[in-house]
Each structure stands twice: as structure tokens, then as C-alpha cells.
Scaffold this active site. Structure first.
Site, PDB file in Angstrom:
ATOM      1  CE  LYS A  17     -67.034  36.236 -22.210  1.00 21.42           C
ATOM      2  NZ  LYS A  17     -65.948  35.525 -21.529  1.00 21.42           N
ATOM      3  NE  ARG A  70     -74.900  23.264  -4.892  1.00 23.04           N
ATOM      4  CZ  ARG A  70     -73.923  23.935  -5.484  1.00 23.04           C
ATOM      5  NH1 ARG A  70     -72.794  24.156  -4.862  1.00 23.04           N
ATOM      6  NH2 ARG A  70     -74.069  24.368  -6.718  1.00 23.04           N
ATOM      7  N   GLY A  96     -77.346  28.858 -12.891  1.00 28.36           N
ATOM      8  CA  GLY A  96     -77.691  29.638 -11.699  1.00 28.36           C
ATOM      9  C   GLY A  96     -78.445  30.916 -12.020  1.00 28.36           C
ATOM     10  N   GLY A 153     -72.779  23.886 -14.760  1.00 29.13           N
ATOM     11  CA  GLY A 153     -71.807  23.396 -15.746  1.00 29.13           C
ATOM     12  C   GLY A 153     -72.208  22.047 -16.313  1.00 29.13           C
TER      13      GLY A 153
END
Ligand code: AMP
Length: 394
Positions: A198, A38, A346, A369
Site C-alpha cells: 500500500k 532476537r 520483515g 515498524g
């Protein structure tokens, strides 16, 4: 892009505040950075600002210090690594706000890293007073932290009200460009590959992508909830029982657009190297752990014909070889397709690295996200507040 970019700003002799994503993994004592990915990703924007005559203030959160200073979550190790990577001094502020920090205002060519924003509860509370103090440190605001753009915090949203211009950094620009290209008027056929555990985590993503794509190929445990909605057996595979009616509605909405696995890799117990079989119907005592070879073949054909591919989530328990086979095969197919390929999350990134094809993917998103919310059609708060190019031209 409709939003102002750092390239549109006059940075000469300005103090440029750059919201970066330095939420890096640290050793338990907080002293060693275990991946500087990062930090490296932030260099281009910092160098751009320095080369164009700015003094640079960098701000980030790190971990979850719960609104209090925590020595194990200090950004000090990041300052040290950044200094090595930039090849110039990086001053470390004692805090993110306050007189001692304000007194360290960097001159053109200088870099100042603020201490962890989340040492103050006001950051996540998007507190106006804290936002004003952050804004007071600088002349120009740049957001390069795509991974935090789905959060309305002081450094991503609040402080923008108190600066004259707010622009996207080079990394943010790239994220928005590719995610936008893949979802708004994409070159067709445009397909999505969705996997993971999910259905419930990705309902909005499925609904939104069904409006965009020509085909939605489903894998991972998510597929079993859909198969149950079709009345098929799934044995002891991971199924969200309470989401079966929702899966049925999504199937109806999708029609022929949504494709489910034709065969499955099944085991009796989930452990590395477990005995496994390929089946087209899952038996009562079997657990589905990956898509089977017929599915790989069918999905590969669709992938090969695609011009745009959006991918989120693995096709099986890819952390546990050999149940990574389906995911790795599709990663290779995506790489060979020559399509514009945008990968988020990820796990999908890890699968692409395992397959050794990262350099053949058009864009791997840095924000798990945030990229999911983007794919769900949500206006990311940290992007929405950036100055519109049209407004800046007035
Ligand atoms: P997500 O965060 O929703 O993208 O889910 C990623 C996780 O889904 C990974 O940890 C996978 O191991 C898991 N997963 C994928 N396929 C299966 C499966 N067939 N059974 C159980 N877990 C799965």
C-alpha cells in the site's frame, strides 16, 4: 553518534538495566522458542556489560498479554535459552517490579531476566509510578531494543526520567549508525527501493525519502496506485482507489526522481504457479503480481550505479514463486552493487534470505515498524530520550 553509547559508560560494580527485544516467536503452548534470533542479537551488549563489571537486568515485552499475566507469554523459555547461549546462569524474576524482584538485584557478573513487562498495563500506558519502580531496580539504563524505540512505553521512555544516564546498547547503536548514514548526508547517488502492498502505509516515508534520495524506484502493488494516477490501466491489480489523488500529488512532488515499473508480470488469478504473462499495459481482466524483466533491467542499472541504497518492501507477491523473481533479482543486484545497503522490514529481509545474499547487505534492520518511522523522518521516542553525548560531557 549524538547519543550516549554503552561504551561511554562506567559500568564497574553497577547494576545495568538493559531494555532488550525478546518478543520471540513461541509455540502455541508458550514452551518452545521457534526462533532465537532476537536472543542471539542481544548477546553482544549483555557480554559487554558483564565484562565491564556490571550485574545485568534484562527487560522485554513478549506478545500482547493485554496487561495480565499469561502463562503462554512468560519469558521463562527465554531465560533457559539465554543461559545456554551465554554459558552462565540466568535468574528469572517472578515479575518485572515489586519487592520479590527488587530483592533479586544481580551482583557483578550475574544476570537477571524480568518477567514480561506487558503483564502490567502500566508498561504500555507509560505510567510514571511503574516507570519509577523499574528505574529503582538499577543504576544505569541501556536501551538495545530498536524494534520498540517507536513506542513511548515505561521501559522505553518513562523510566529514563528517573535514571541519571541513558545510553544506546551495541545493537541500537548499529541500527542508528546505518540508518543515519543512509539518510543524512549519504554517499551519492543515493537511491531507495520501495515496494509492498500500500501507498497509504508509506506516505511519510515517500515524502521524507524524496528529500534525501536521488532516485526512488517503486514496485509492488504500491506501483499500481501511482500508475492509475498517471492515467494508466491496472486491470484487477491491487489499487487503493481513494489514494489515487494523493499518489498524483506525490508524483508531482517527485518529478523525475520517482520511477515506476515499465512492465509487469500478470495473471488471471492469484495462486502459486498460475499461468502468467509479461505485459507493458495491464489488461482489464489481468492482475499485476510482480515487476517485469525490463523493469528489473532498468532498476538493476540504477542500483549498480548507486553508492547508498535504502530498501523497504517487496516488488511483487514474493511469498508465491515464481512471483518472487523481480524481488529476488533486485536483492541480488543490491548485493552486487558494493553500495552501502540498508534494508528494513520483515518482508524485504525474507526476500534477501531467499536470494541468499544476506551477508552482502550492509545492514538489515531488526525493527520493521521502527525503521519505517525512522525513514519517515520521525524522531523515535525511545531514541530521543537517550542522553546526548554533549550533555553527558558537561
Ligand atoms: P508491506 O507490508 O506493505 O511491505 O507489503 C508486503 C506485502 O505486499 C507482501 O505480502 C506482498 O505479497 C504484497 N504485494 C507486493 N506486491 C503485490 C502485488 N503486486 N499484488 C498484491 N500484493 C502485493
Amino acid at each position: 553518534m549524538p547519543k550516549l553509547s554503552i561504551k561511554d559508560l562506567d559500568l564497574k560494580d553497577k547494576t545495568t538495566f538493559i531494555r532488550v527485544d525478546y518478543n520471540v516467536p513461541l509455540s502455541p503452548d508458550g514452551k518452545e522458542i521457534t526462533s532465537d534470533k532476537r536472543i542471539r542479537a542481544s548477546l553482544a551488549t549483555i557480554q559487554y556489560a558483564l565484562e565491564h563489571g556490571s550485574g545485568v537486568i534484562l527487560a522485554s515485552h513478549l506478545g500482547r498479554p493485554k496487561g495480565k499475566p499469561q502463562p503462554t507469554m512468560s519469558l521463562k523459555p527465554v531465560a533457559a535459552r539465554l543461559k545456554e547461549l551465554l554459558g552462565r546462569p540466568v535468574a528469572m524474576a517472578p515479575d518485572s517490579v515489586g519487592p520479590a524482584t527488587a530483592a533479586m538485584r544481580p551482583k557483578p557478573g550475574e544476570v537477571l531476566l524480568l518477567e514480561n513487562l506487558r503483564f502490567h498495563p502500566e508498561e504500555e500506558a507509560n505510567d510514571p509510578e511503574f516507570s519509577k519502580q523499574l528505574a529503582g531496580l538499577a543504576d544505569v539504563y541501556v536501551n538495545d531494543a530498536f524494534g520498540s524505540a517507536h513506542r513511548a512505553h515505561a521501559s522505553t521512555v518513562g523510566m529514563v526520567s528517573y535514571v541519571p544516564l541513558a545510553a544506546a546498547g551495541l545493537l541500537m547503536d548499529k541500527e542508528l549508525e546505518w540508518l543515519t548514514r543512509a539518510t543524512k548526508n549519504p554517499e551519492r547517488p543515493c537511491i531507495a527501493l520501495l515496494g509492498g502492498a500500500k501507498v497509504s502505509d508509506k506516505i511519510e516515508v515517500i515524502q521524507n525519502l524524496l528529500r534525501v534520495v536521488d532516485k526512488l524506484l517503486v514496485g509492488g502493488a504500491m506501483a499500481y496506485t501511482f500508475l492509475r494516477a498517471q492515467g494508466k490501466t491496472t486491470g484487477r491489480s491491487l489499487v487503493e482507489e481513494d489514494k489515487i489523488p494523493l499518489a498524483a500529488r506525490l508524483l508531482e512532488m517527485a518529478g523525475a526522481k520517482l520511477e515506476l515499473p515499465l512492465d509487469h508480470v500478470v495473471v488471471q488469478e492469484i495462486r502459486p504457479g498460475a499461468d502468467h504473462k509479461i505485459v507493458t499495459e495491464i489488461g482489464a481482466d489481468q492482475i499485476g503480481v510482480d515487476i517485469g524483466p525490463k523493469t528489473v533491467e532498468a532498476y538493476t542499472r540504477t542500483i549498480a550505479a548507486a553508492k547508498t541504497i535504502i530498501w523497504n518492501g517487496p516488488m511483487g507477491i514474493f511469498e508465491m514463486p515464481p512471483f518472487d523473481k523481480g524481488t529476488v533479482a533486485l536483492a541480488k543486484a543490491v548485493a552486487q552493487s558494493g553500495a552501502v545497503s540498508v534494508v528494513g522490514g520483515g518482508d524485504s529481509e525474507k526476500a534477501i534470505k531467499t536470494a541468499g545474499v544476506a551477508d552482502k547487505i550492509t545492514h538489515i534492520s531488526t525493527g520493521g515498524g521502527a525503521s519505517l518511522e525512522f525513514l519517515a523522518g520521525v524522531d523515535l521516542p525511545g531514541v530521543a530520550v537517550l542522553t546526548d553525548k554533549a550533555a553527558a560531557a558537561l
